[in-house]
Design an enzyme around this catalytic site. Structure first.
Site, short mmCIF file in Angstrom:
data_model
loop_
_atom_site.label_atom_id
_atom_site.label_comp_id
_atom_site.label_asym_id
_atom_site.label_seq_id
_atom_site.Cartn_x
_atom_site.Cartn_y
_atom_site.Cartn_z
N LYS A 75 0.88 -1.17 0.00
CA LYS A 75 0.00 0.00 0.00
C LYS A 75 0.92 1.22 0.00
O LYS A 75 1.58 1.51 1.00
CB LYS A 75 -0.91 -0.01 1.23
N GLY B 211 -8.15 9.39 9.28
CA GLY B 211 -8.47 9.51 10.70
C GLY B 211 -9.52 10.56 11.03
O GLY B 211 -9.84 10.76 12.20
N ALA C 161 -9.51 5.62 3.91
CA ALA C 161 -9.34 6.79 4.76
C ALA C 161 -10.58 7.65 4.94
O ALA C 161 -11.34 7.89 4.01
CB ALA C 161 -8.22 7.69 4.25
N GLY C 162 -10.75 8.08 6.19
CA GLY C 162 -11.76 9.07 6.52
C GLY C 162 -13.11 8.52 6.92
O GLY C 162 -13.99 9.29 7.33
N ASN D 196 -9.55 1.96 9.68
CA ASN D 196 -8.76 1.67 10.86
C ASN D 196 -9.32 2.39 12.08
O ASN D 196 -9.91 1.79 12.98
CB ASN D 196 -7.30 2.07 10.61
#
Lengths: 64, 261
Positions: free
Chosen positions: B98, B159, B186-187, B208
């Site tokens: 990645k 995040g 992401a996000g 995550n």
């Protein structure tokens, strides 16, 4: 011989990469870069550091 | 069977889970299981005093019986990313990487120029690159032309938990890049964000913080597992077109109490 090992100044007796790794008791799994360039495992015994080199030894951590 | 395609690998789960920021390794392991993820992201950092923690982390990941996707998180230059990719391949014995090259420290927006240049070099070395990218169509097309079978456009900044900042653009990516595996990375903050991405036709989501920092990571992981499936089924089923007026669901012909006209 002075090098930067994982970002910290170190005075080393050996210059052979294999010996440096053994002396510092790095535990697998890890991978190595000298001066920001990857050094494959099979080259440890034939790789020698020079004064002023930077040595990075990395291991797995959590990632996102 | 409807499988996620990541280069030569196939997965039933369309949720890729990050392994960072959990309250404890044990909670991380439970979250991985609850999410149903078969691919998790990992990273590399200098081996220092927390050696035991690093070794137990590897043992936990191995015990979870999932594939790993190493990242180049934190890299700002091509050289850093290429070196980390090579180190990752040796440690994790996978060609998957990645690729993250950050161009702005406040938004953690990827630098697409450096990312593209790095993709070209890594693919020449046999890497299977999953580039973290913006949702810019032309930039994504260039990544695919360079040999990427998978692209990972951001939903919103890493995040942030803001969800999909630009659903229109993700729909455009799906429409214009039908062969690419699109993973929204992401996000994402809530399960509904993941459902939304999947309803747009994205192939998978990577998350995550939304799980790791939830009050109950394990329960949130399960929620995302269902949310991703719901969105995928919704996309495959073909949603109705929205309209500006009402249409009665129940037949109006034969309605009692009325005079037939």
């Amino acid at each position: 011989m002075k090098i930067l090992l994982n970002g910290e100044a170190q005075e080393l007796a050996h210059s052979e990469l294999h010996e440096i790794i053994k002396q510092h008791e790095f535990k697998p799994p890890f991978a190595v870069a000298i001066n920001n360039t990857f050094v494959p495992k099979h080259l440890y015994v034939t790789t020698y550091l020079q004064d002023g080199d930077t040595l990075d030894v990395v291991s797995p951590i959590q990632g996102g | 069977m409807d499988l996620l395609r990541i280069y030569d690998k196939r997965y039933e789960s369309r949720l890729i889970l990050g392994t960072s920021r959990y309250p404890s390794p044990a909670i991380m392991q439970k979250a991985i299981i609850a999410s149903g993820a078969q691919l998790v992201t990992v990273s590399l950092r200098r081996q220092q005093s927390n050696l035991a923690a690093a070794q137990s982390y590897v043992a936990l990941i191995n015990a979870a019986q999932v594939d790993v996707l190493p990242n180049t998180a934190g890299c700002e230059s091509e050289q850093e990313a290429i070196t980390l990719a090579r180190m990752s391949r040796e440690i994790f014995a996978t060609d998957l990487i990645k690729l993250e090259i950050i161009g702005d420290n406040y938004t953690l927006q990827p630098d697409m120029e450096k990312t593209l240049s790095c993709v070209v070099k890594l693919i020449k070395e046999g890497f299977k690159v999953l580039p973290y990218c913006t949702d810019d169509l032309v930039a994504c097309k260039k990544l695919i032309d360079a040999g990427c079978e998978v692209i990972m456009p951001w939903g919103s900044p890493i995040g942030s938990g803001k969800g999909l900042n630009n659903p229109y653009q993700l729909a455009v990516l799906r429409q214009r890049l039908p062969e690419a595996t699109i993973v929204v990375d992401a996000g994402l903050g809530k399960p509904s964000h993941a459902t939304g991405a999947m309803e747009l036709g994205c192939d998978a989501v990577l998350l995550n913080t939304a799980v790791a920092q939830a009050h109950s990571p394990e329960l949130m992981a399960e929620a995302f597992c269902h949310a991703v499936k719901a969105g995928r089924y919704g996309y495959k089923a073909g949603a109705i077109q929205a309209q500006e007026f009402a249409t009665p669901s129940t037949a109006t012909i034969g309605m009692p109490f009325r005079v037939n006209e």
